[in-house]
Design an enzyme around this catalytic site. Structure first.
Site, mmCIF file in Angstrom:
data_model
loop_
_atom_site.group_PDB
_atom_site.id
_atom_site.type_symbol
_atom_site.label_atom_id
_atom_site.label_comp_id
_atom_site.label_asym_id
_atom_site.label_seq_id
_atom_site.Cartn_x
_atom_site.Cartn_y
_atom_site.Cartn_z
ATOM 1 N N LYS A 68 -53.778 11.774 -43.797
ATOM 2 C CA LYS A 68 -53.084 10.555 -43.389
ATOM 3 C C LYS A 68 -51.592 10.818 -43.419
ATOM 4 O O LYS A 68 -51.070 11.357 -44.388
ATOM 5 C CB LYS A 68 -53.425 9.405 -44.339
ATOM 6 N N MET A 124 -48.734 7.047 -55.977
ATOM 7 C CA MET A 124 -48.855 6.148 -54.824
ATOM 8 C C MET A 124 -48.341 4.749 -55.151
ATOM 9 O O MET A 124 -48.920 3.741 -54.763
ATOM 10 C CB MET A 124 -50.313 6.082 -54.353
ATOM 11 N N ASP A 127 -55.941 18.023 -46.083
ATOM 12 C CA ASP A 127 -55.210 16.765 -46.137
ATOM 13 C C ASP A 127 -53.719 16.961 -45.848
ATOM 14 O O ASP A 127 -53.220 18.092 -45.789
ATOM 15 C CB ASP A 127 -55.390 16.113 -47.506
#
Length: 257
Positions: free
Chosen positions: A61, A174, A40
């Site tokens: 991402k 997040m 990741d």
């Protein structure tokens, strides 16, 4: 497609919060035995050196752009396990804390693929600790919440409303895109002066730190140009940071505005 004579296997591995030293021995052993590593965006890429002979595929991402959608990652794990053998899925922090590790294991087990999980040091714990913030401390906090700032529907978790009513330390992952909403929720509980820390790129050489209160933190974020990836820590323990040699003196003596 060439089929491997090796037993198809998936090991979901926690890479830790960013500092390459914060990885477990078991995680290193898993990487050393990997035939394929799917990694990741938030992992420290120096960890890939532990798997010198493995195929390495970036599936993370960055800035809202997905290299692969989750369904594609699931299919890639299965195909590589069948064709190559041991697939290591390397994820930042701990894969079972907002990391979809359990989802990936659930998916591949229907294909008779052997599965294993290696826990990692979660950023929710390690990042505050590197800034001297204890999530619990006698007389200040008896518990802590770890909450996602962005749910599957891209909304703020409703648990933030419940956490704001408690005396617990609140750690939000997040959540930078929802900071204004978080501030409003805590302000509605008359917690304008509760200390807040925001730690960007925690435990890495690019770490940035902002210290304030519910009332001041948004301005501090603007002044310091803080952004994702960052962790938000809310609670009295923020004002009770311990002095660590790793924290420079000028930051250690910063006064809450």
């Amino acid at each position: 497609m060439k089929m491997s004579t090796k037993t198809p296997k998936l090991t979901v591995v926690g890479a830790g919060p960013g500092d390459s030293d914060l990885i477990t021995l078991k995680a290193i052993k898993a990487l050393e035995s990997a035939d394929v590593v799917l990694y990741d965006a938030l992992i420290n890429e120096s960890l890939l050196e532990y798997a010198p002979n493995a195929e390495k595929i970036f599936v993370g991402k960055r800035k809202g752009c997905y290299a692969y959608q989750q369904e594609q990652i699931n299919e890639l794990i299965v195909s590589r396990a069948k064709s190559h053998g041991h697939v290591v899925r390397l994820k930042g922090g701990d894969p079972f804390i907002f990391g979809r590790g359990a989802e990936e294991i659930d998916y591949v087990q229907q294909f008779d693929i052997e599965t294993e999980m290696v826990p990692g040091i979660s950023s929710s714990l390690a990042v505050p600790a590197y800034q001297g913030i204890p999530l619990t401390k006698r007389g200040a906090s008896e518990s802590f919440w770890v909450i996602t700032g962005t749910t599957k529907s891209h909304k703020l978790s409703q648990d933030v409303y419940l956490a704001a009513k408690s005396n617990a330390t609140v750690v939000i992952l997040m959540g930078m895109g929802k900071l204004s909403e978080i501030v409003r929720i805590f302000a509605a509980e008359n917690k304008h002066h509760i200390p807040v820390a925001i730690i960007q790129n925690g435990t890495t050489e690019n770490e940035e730190f902002g210290l304030g209160t519910i009332e001041t933190i948004e301005q501090i974020v603007l002044n310091k140009k803080l952004s994702s990836p960052a962790i938000i820590v809310i609670g009295e323990v923020v004002s009770q940071r311990v002095k660590l040699a790793s924290i420079c003196a000028e930051v250690q003596h910063e006064i809450i505005s």
